[in-house]
Structures are given as structure tokens and as C-alpha cells.
Design an enzyme around this catalytic site. Structure first.
Site, PDB file in Angstrom:
ATOM      1  N   ASP A 143      -8.439   1.390  13.350  1.00  0.00           N
ATOM      2  CA  ASP A 143      -8.517   0.198  13.875  1.00  0.00           C
ATOM      3  C   ASP A 143      -7.522   0.322  15.230  1.00  0.00           C
ATOM      4  O   ASP A 143      -8.117  -0.499  16.157  1.00  0.00           O
ATOM      5  CB  ASP A 143      -8.014  -0.931  12.968  1.00  0.00           C
ATOM      6  N   GLY A 165      -5.010   4.447   6.279  1.00  0.00           N
ATOM      7  CA  GLY A 165      -5.478   5.239   7.542  1.00  0.00           C
ATOM      8  C   GLY A 165      -6.450   4.255   8.089  1.00  0.00           C
ATOM      9  O   GLY A 165      -6.598   4.463   9.468  1.00  0.00           O
ATOM     10  N   CYS A 166      -6.923   3.184   7.507  1.00  0.00           N
ATOM     11  CA  CYS A 166      -7.979   2.460   8.330  1.00  0.00           C
ATOM     12  C   CYS A 166      -7.156   1.669   9.324  1.00  0.00           C
ATOM     13  O   CYS A 166      -7.804   1.374  10.542  1.00  0.00           O
ATOM     14  CB  CYS A 166      -8.744   1.351   7.395  1.00  0.00           C
ATOM     15  N   HIS A 186       0.871  -1.209   0.031  1.00  0.00           N
ATOM     16  CA  HIS A 186      -0.018   0.106   0.016  1.00  0.00           C
ATOM     17  C   HIS A 186       0.827   1.325  -0.041  1.00  0.00           C
ATOM     18  O   HIS A 186       1.260   1.636   1.081  1.00  0.00           O
ATOM     19  CB  HIS A 186      -0.894  -0.190   1.187  1.00  0.00           C
ATOM     20  N   VAL A 229       2.754   3.816   2.067  1.00  0.00           N
ATOM     21  CA  VAL A 229       1.998   4.641   3.241  1.00  0.00           C
ATOM     22  C   VAL A 229       1.121   3.692   4.016  1.00  0.00           C
ATOM     23  O   VAL A 229       0.567   2.715   3.335  1.00  0.00           O
ATOM     24  CB  VAL A 229       1.258   5.843   2.698  1.00  0.00           C
TER      25      VAL A 229
END
Length: 172
Positions: A85, A80-81, A71, A77
Site C-alpha cells: 500500500d 506485507g500488504c 500481527h 511482523v
């Protein structure tokens, strides 16, 4: 029984995920690679922005972490999830740490991304401030949170909700 420590090492977090940490309830942290922090540096039931509890944790960043490999290829990077989490995981841990029974489930929240955890960063720091905790009818936590990368705020979250659902059959 509640957990009495105010910080937890990586090995203790792994034990929590297996259900073998002395004093833990039914909730479990996920196993690597989905465990999104390396240590809980502080947890207490009276601190934080709302004086109802706080959890701080850290993740050491290095370029060979699994998510940087996919990713995105050529533009690594952290998704963001995964940071979001981590905040949910910390709230579930707080509920378990404070003695609430059940298995943790994320129930929502709002997040604003203001930066990124790129492969050149060294340390992610997380903080959740508990706004509200209920023990019945369903153990539930409501919190706000932040994620910083090398001291720069990159995510701000509000109204993060985690519930602990009953364990069927009384097993961990």
C-alpha cells in the site's frame, strides 16, 4: 498547479492528507495509521530506472507501531500488504505532485516477498520508479517498486498501477 518541492516532511504529508498542502490537487494521502511513510526523501519527474520519475520515502520502525501489536501476537511482523500500500500511496502522490487531477485508487500489481519487516528493524525505505504516466482520459501511473528493511530488499513489485478518478462536484 503542481507541487514544486522535491522532498516532503511528515507534517507536509499530513497536510496533503487533509487537502491543505499548498499547490496540491485533488488526490490525498491517507491519514495515520494508514499513511505508511514518515517522509518523502526525493521525488522528481525525470529520474528513476526508466527516466520517467522516481519517488523515495522512509518509515521509521519501532516496536510500538500499531501493526506490531496485532500481527502477530508474540511474533510481530509488518503485514506485507501495508508495504505494498505504501508503494501505491507513493505513485498516487507522484501523479498529484506532477499536476494530474482526481482521487487516487490502487488498480493492481505483482509483488514478491523476499523478507520481512520485523520489530527489530529500524528503517523501511521505499522506492517507486515510474514506467509510464498518462494524463488522459484517466490520469494513470505504472511503476515498479522496492521495499528495503535496514538495507535488505524485502519486497519487489512490478506493474503497480494507480489511477486518479474524477472528483465529483469539483470539491477536494
Amino acid at each position: 498547479m503542481t507541487l514544486s518541492a522535491n522532498s516532503f516532511s511528515y507534517e507536509e504529508l499530513l497536510a496533503h492528507g487533509r487537502g491543505t498542502l499548498p499547490g496540491q490537487g485533488d488526490a490525498r494521502l491517507p491519514a495515520p495509521p494508514m499513511l505508511m511513510f514518515d517522509r518523502i526523501t526525493h521525488i522528481d519527474s525525470t529520474g528513476g530506472a526508466y527516466s520517467r520519475g522516481v519517488v523515495t520515502a522512509e518509515l521509521d520502525l519501532h516496536p510500538d507501531l500499531w501493526f506490531y501489536q496485532c500481527h502477530f501476537i508474540g511474533d510481530p511482523v509488518m503485514p506485507g500488504c501495508l508495504g505494498l500500500d505504501a508503494l501505491w500511496q507513493m505513485i498516487g502522490f507522484f501523479l498529484s505532485w506532477s499536476g494530474s487531477p482526481g482521487k487516487g485508487r490502487a488498480l493492481g500489481g505483482e509483488i514478491k516477498f523476499t523478507g520481512q519487516a520485523t520489530a527489530d528493524k529500524k528503517l523501511l525505505q521505499y522506492q517507486v520508479d515510474i514506467r509510464r504516466q498518462m494524463r488522459s482520459p484517466l490520469p494513470f501511473g505504472l511503476a515498479s517498486g522496492t521495499v528495503t528493511a535496514d538495507g535488505e530488499v524485502i519486497y519487489v513489485a512490478e506493474n503497480l498501477r494507480v489511477g486518479l478518478i474524477p472528483v465529483s462536484g469539483g470539491t477536494k
